[in-house]
Enzyme design. Structure first.
Site, PDB file in Angstrom:
ATOM      1  N   TYR A 160      45.123   0.363  60.865  1.00 33.76           N
ATOM      2  CA  TYR A 160      46.124  -0.277  61.761  1.00 33.76           C
ATOM      3  C   TYR A 160      47.529  -0.141  61.118  1.00 33.76           C
ATOM      4  CZ  TYR A 160      48.332  -3.523  65.036  1.00 33.76           C
ATOM      5  OH  TYR A 160      49.424  -4.313  65.909  1.00 33.76           O
ATOM      6  N   ASP A 262      52.031   2.928  54.487  1.00 30.38           N
ATOM      7  CA  ASP A 262      52.361   1.873  55.016  1.00 30.38           C
ATOM      8  C   ASP A 262      52.142   0.455  54.296  1.00 30.38           C
ATOM      9  OD1 ASP A 262      52.149  -0.737  56.639  1.00 30.38           O
ATOM     10  OD2 ASP A 262      51.027   0.417  58.303  1.00 30.38           O
ATOM     11  N   LYS A 289      56.385  -8.272  57.664  1.00 26.83           N
ATOM     12  CA  LYS A 289      55.649  -9.454  57.326  1.00 26.83           C
ATOM     13  C   LYS A 289      56.430 -10.403  56.566  1.00 26.83           C
ATOM     14  CE  LYS A 289      51.615  -8.066  59.344  1.00 26.83           C
ATOM     15  NZ  LYS A 289      50.782  -8.534  60.415  1.00 26.83           N
TER      16      LYS A 289
END
Ligand SMILES: Cc1ncc(COP(=O)(O)O)c(C=O)c1O
Length: 461
Positions: A160, A262, A289
């Site tokens: 994801y 990522d 995040k």
């Protein structure tokens, strides 16, 4: 596992208990649904019958609107690395609030946070801020395409990378659609993405070196980028084999393509992310995040050669965003990183390790549950299988074989005051803030022990 009818009874009881404990949440859920589909704005946090509505967080404790208290093992999916309402982060954010919130101009905290990140992450010579991890991977991919003047992106099955069009393929495909492991079918993760976008995305099987080599070889002439998480997180915290990453590094360099890591989630695994742990430096890195201290944030960066394309003074790429480099996110981020030195990461990772040992050796082992807590550093995932899990399909098959068990565990833990993700029962250890004094302190294993006792109770069918 109990037989089917006993399992159904357990599940029903867990649901009844959950509803009984969360009547006010149910009211709010029903009210929210009038104006928001699903009563919320974030698919990942939804679960049936309805999610609890959280009122406040303090340290590692969450409180819902019904007065229930939870040990927070989710940290907003890795964001709240220091827990909730940390006094230093709050003070930094408040100080910025009192100076104003957004100006339509650059400001000093942005440069400070950029400097810290570039110092920490080996690949970052220069970076830019955006508002989410989704934007970070989106701009990384666009930069790769601009830099190479090519279009094809290779992404891995089961990873994801956020919600923009290019990465919404083969995120969590079902096994009956996924096809041959050596040549995964590209499965749309959502309707609404034009075929023209999908045509430029090829799917490779994570950790399957031979098949990935073939797929890269077939796309070598138009390859703009390979994007990968160096540890696949959402599908099960599965590390990439070092040879796999080394191959990706070597071949992208050879072909003049861009390697994108990522590290939106994996950046939490060490001071300089997984790229530092494995000693492999990508061309571009996407972050998000925790680096904003609980405020909205994303960042992408890499070699000066690529990033200078974004310079308004002479570069070819535009990158705007009303809230890019938001002053409050920057201030909270600087304070957050300031409290995260190498020792802090070591402590946090040790907690993750202790959790996995406890749950494997003191819960799953004695109860004879065929399951494993797998993870890296401070991030753990429960796989309901005792077989090795090395890629998305291993994880997915194990999940499909146990049906609603993770859901039952999720509800059961909520009913016992433990807050985790439903999907994969993902867990993060506890931040080190002292609940009583509200001051940072060393992380404690006490809440971990409590959590493990709850797991034991729930799995003692
Ligand atoms: C690996 C990874 N990349 C990108 C994203 C997208 O980040 P955001 O939710 O901030 O858009 C996420 C979000 O969970 C993620 O896990």
């Amino acid at each position: 596992m109990p037989d089917k009818s006993t399992f159904a009874e357990y599940l029903e009881k867990a649901q009844v208990d959950y509803r009984f404990r969360t009547l006010r949440s149910m009211e709010l859920y029903n009210r929210s649904r009038r104006h928001m589909p699903g009563g919320d704005t974030r698919t990942a946090v939804f679960f049936l019958p309805y999610p609890s509505f959280i009122k406040s967080g303090q340290g590692y404790i969450l409180r819902d609107v019904d007065g229930n208290q939870y040990i927070d093992h989710l940290n907003n999916y890795t964001v709240q690395i220091h827990g909730h309402n940390h006094p230093r982060i709050r003070a930094a954010a408040e100080a910025q609030l009192s100076r104003g919130t957004s100006f339509g101009a650059p400001h000093d905290k942005q440069a400070e946070l950029a400097g810290i990140l570039c110092q920490r992450f080996p690949s970052l010579e220069k970076l830019r801020f955006c508002n989410s991890g989704t934007e970070a991977t989106m701009f990384s991919i666009r930069a790769a395409r601009a830099h190479t003047a090519k279009s094809t992106i290779i992404k891995m099955e089961g990873i994801y990378h956020g919600t923009h069009d290019t990465v919404e393929t083969s995120v969590f495909p079902s096994m009956d659609q996924a096809g041959d492991f050596n040549r995964p079918n590209p499965i749309p993760s959502t309707p609404g993405v034009p075929q023209g976008v999908r045509d430029h995305v090829k799917i490779a099987p994570f950790n399957n070196l031979a098949a990935t080599k073939q797929i890269i070889e077939q796309n070598r002439d138009d390859l703009a980028a390979v994007i990968v998480e160096p540890v696949m997180t959402a599908a099960g915290v599965i590390p990439a084999d070092p040879e796999y990453l080394e191959y990706l590094r070597g071949i992208t360099r050879e072909l003049g393509a861009v390697l994108i890591f990522d590290e939106v989630v994996t950046s939490r695994m060490s001071l300089g992310g997984v790229q530092e742990m494995v000693g492999i430096t990508p061309d571009l890195t996407a972050l998000g995040k925790y680096i904003g201290g609980g405020m909205p944030i994303g960042a992408f960066g890499g070699s000066a050669e690529i990033m200078d394309m974004f310079s308004p003074a002479g570069g070819c790429m535009s990158h705007s965003g009303t809230f890019n480099g938001h002053p409050v996110s920057m201030a909270a981020g600087v304070e957050t990183l300031d409290m995260l030195d190498r020792t802090a990461f070591e402590r946090l990772n040790k907690l993750g390790h202790s959790f996995r040992s406890m749950i494997n050796e003191d819960v799953f082992g004695p109860l004879g549950v065929r399951a494993q807590a797998k993870g890296v550093g401070s991030i753990s995932y429960i796989h309901y299988t005792d077989r090795p899990v090395n890629n998305y399909r291993d994880a997915k098959r194990a999940g499909e074989a146990v049906g609603d068990l993770p859901y039952l565990v999720h509800l059961g833990l909520l009913n016992h005051g433990i807050w985790i993700a439903e999907r994969g029962n993902t867990l993060f250890p506890l931040p080190w803030i002292n609940k009583q004094s509200n001051r940072p302190s060393k992380p404690s294993s006490k809440p971990l022990l409590k959590s493990c006792r709850c797991w034991s109770r729930i799995l003692s069918f």
